[in-house]
Design a protein around this motif. Structure first.
Motif, PDB file in Angstrom:
ATOM      1  N   ALA A 105       0.824  -1.213   0.000  1.00  0.00           N
ATOM      2  CA  ALA A 105       0.000   0.000   0.000  1.00  0.00           C
ATOM      3  C   ALA A 105       0.857   1.262   0.000  1.00  0.00           C
ATOM      4  O   ALA A 105       0.525   2.251  -0.661  1.00  0.00           O
ATOM      5  CB  ALA A 105      -0.923  -0.014   1.213  1.00  0.00           C
ATOM      6  N   SER A 106       1.968   1.230   0.721  1.00  0.00           N
ATOM      7  CA  SER A 106       2.822   2.423   0.795  1.00  0.00           C
ATOM      8  C   SER A 106       3.456   2.729  -0.554  1.00  0.00           C
ATOM      9  O   SER A 106       3.524   3.901  -0.965  1.00  0.00           O
ATOM     10  CB  SER A 106       3.912   2.229   1.856  1.00  0.00           C
ATOM     11  N   ALA A 107       3.917   1.701  -1.258  1.00  0.00           N
ATOM     12  CA  ALA A 107       4.518   1.905  -2.578  1.00  0.00           C
ATOM     13  C   ALA A 107       3.488   2.440  -3.559  1.00  0.00           C
ATOM     14  O   ALA A 107       3.770   3.345  -4.352  1.00  0.00           O
ATOM     15  CB  ALA A 107       5.106   0.593  -3.094  1.00  0.00           C
ATOM     16  N   ALA A 112       1.146   6.878  -6.648  1.00  0.00           N
ATOM     17  CA  ALA A 112      -0.062   7.587  -7.096  1.00  0.00           C
ATOM     18  C   ALA A 112      -0.010   9.073  -6.802  1.00  0.00           C
ATOM     19  O   ALA A 112      -0.496   9.886  -7.597  1.00  0.00           O
ATOM     20  CB  ALA A 112      -1.291   6.964  -6.445  1.00  0.00           C
ATOM     21  N   LEU A 113       0.585   9.459  -5.676  1.00  0.00           N
ATOM     22  CA  LEU A 113       0.554  10.857  -5.240  1.00  0.00           C
ATOM     23  C   LEU A 113       1.814  11.646  -5.575  1.00  0.00           C
ATOM     24  O   LEU A 113       1.771  12.883  -5.619  1.00  0.00           O
ATOM     25  CB  LEU A 113       0.307  10.918  -3.731  1.00  0.00           C
ATOM     26  N   THR A 223      -4.869   4.772 -10.538  1.00  0.00           N
ATOM     27  CA  THR A 223      -5.761   3.665 -10.178  1.00  0.00           C
ATOM     28  C   THR A 223      -5.117   2.319 -10.492  1.00  0.00           C
ATOM     29  O   THR A 223      -5.408   1.325  -9.827  1.00  0.00           O
ATOM     30  CB  THR A 223      -7.112   3.765 -10.921  1.00  0.00           C
ATOM     31  N   GLY A 224      -4.234   2.301 -11.493  1.00  0.00           N
ATOM     32  CA  GLY A 224      -3.499   1.068 -11.763  1.00  0.00           C
ATOM     33  C   GLY A 224      -2.615   0.691 -10.598  1.00  0.00           C
ATOM     34  O   GLY A 224      -2.543  -0.489 -10.203  1.00  0.00           O
ATOM     35  N   ALA A 225      -1.937   1.692 -10.020  1.00  0.00           N
ATOM     36  CA  ALA A 225      -1.059   1.437  -8.877  1.00  0.00           C
ATOM     37  C   ALA A 225      -1.858   1.055  -7.639  1.00  0.00           C
ATOM     38  O   ALA A 225      -1.568   0.058  -6.967  1.00  0.00           O
ATOM     39  CB  ALA A 225      -0.207   2.682  -8.595  1.00  0.00           C
ATOM     40  N   VAL A 226      -2.885   1.835  -7.332  1.00  0.00           N
ATOM     41  CA  VAL A 226      -3.713   1.551  -6.155  1.00  0.00           C
ATOM     42  C   VAL A 226      -4.467   0.239  -6.333  1.00  0.00           C
ATOM     43  O   VAL A 226      -4.580  -0.567  -5.401  1.00  0.00           O
ATOM     44  CB  VAL A 226      -4.696   2.714  -5.902  1.00  0.00           C
ATOM     45  N   GLY A 227      -4.957   0.005  -7.553  1.00  0.00           N
ATOM     46  CA  GLY A 227      -5.662  -1.240  -7.825  1.00  0.00           C
ATOM     47  C   GLY A 227      -4.767  -2.445  -7.629  1.00  0.00           C
ATOM     48  O   GLY A 227      -5.223  -3.502  -7.158  1.00  0.00           O
ATOM     49  N   ALA A 228      -3.490  -2.311  -7.989  1.00  0.00           N
ATOM     50  CA  ALA A 228      -2.548  -3.419  -7.794  1.00  0.00           C
ATOM     51  C   ALA A 228      -2.364  -3.728  -6.313  1.00  0.00           C
ATOM     52  O   ALA A 228      -2.379  -4.902  -5.907  1.00  0.00           O
ATOM     53  CB  ALA A 228      -1.201  -3.060  -8.425  1.00  0.00           C
TER      54      ALA A 228
END
Length: 236
Positions: A105-107, A112-113, A223-228
């Motif tokens: 989650a941290s990565a 994302a931000l 969303t690709g990063a968070v979705g992963a």
């Protein structure tokens, strides 16, 4: 200041030449150079285009253009987050989000931000939908401007997609591994980013604002990063 056709051609050729060099440096260098070369090139190209006579409006960066893009930007972000949320929730499509780069989650949050907006989205949109599209529009009609810009954006992703299938379980399962999988991954990535580039370019043309494609581009990547990160913690 009105650009002559000759100066417009020189500007387009110069932008493309810089993009090619920057792409090679970004994926061949390491450390600080690899991190800063694309954002640095975006700033240089914007300033260089202004000095060559391309105005802020033509790059979608004037105050009125940016204001005009706000409703489209909000709509794009909401729509993408809704679609990706559904895709991650469905086991059949969830596997395509299982990227090794974002298994925590941290990565994913940092990407994302921070990384995605500052190192990828803003620089690429300034370069491709700002400077390049504005320059091409001086020489071509809308159809050719969007098509050439999209092709350039797709080719920009060749080097970055070389390890695409190796780090994604879903893609490697569909496309295979090794050289064949790598080639398939690159071709697929180029096709997908060319299509995305056309959509970004059309949105830039439709809204006259760079803000709209920036928002859509960020939403897709973030969303690709968070979705992963979410997909890794859901049952397969």
């Amino acid at each position: 200041m009105k650009l002559s056709r000759t100066r417009s051609v020189v500007l387009v050729v110069g932008v493309v030449a810089v993009v090619v060099v920057v792409n090679l440096v970004a994926h061949g260098a390491s450390g600080t150079a690899a991190v800063l070369v694309v954002p640095g090139a975006a700033v240089v190209l914007v300033l260089g285009a202004r000095m060559a006579g391309l105005d802020w409006r033509e790059m979608g960066l004037s105050r009125s253009e940016l204001r005009a893009g706000i409703p489209y930007a909000v709509g794009a972000v909401v729509a993408v987050f809704a679609i990706v949320s559904v895709a991650v929730a469905i086991p059949a499509t969830r596997q395509f989000f299982l990227s090794d780069r974002f298994d925590s989650a941290s990565a994913a949050a940092f990407a994302a931000l921070v990384t995605i907006p500052l190192q990828t989205v803003l620089p690429e949109e300034l370069i491709f939908r700002g400077v390049l599209q504005g320059s091409l529009a001086r020489l071509f009609g809308v159809r050719w401007t969007l098509t050439l810009g999209a092709i350039a954006f797709g080719l920009w992703h060749v080097t970055s997609s070389l390890g695409l299938t190796a780090g994604n379980e879903g893609l490697s399962g569909v496309l295979g591994s090794g050289t064949v999988g790598q080639i398939a991954g690159v071709l697929g990535a180029v096709a997908a980013t060319t299509a995305a580039g056309f959509v970004f370019g059309w949105l830039r043309h439709r809204t006259t604002s760079l803000l709209a494609p920036v928002a859509l581009h960020w939403a897709l990547n973030a969303t690709g990063a968070v979705g992963a990160a979410v997909a890794w913690h859901l049952p397969s």
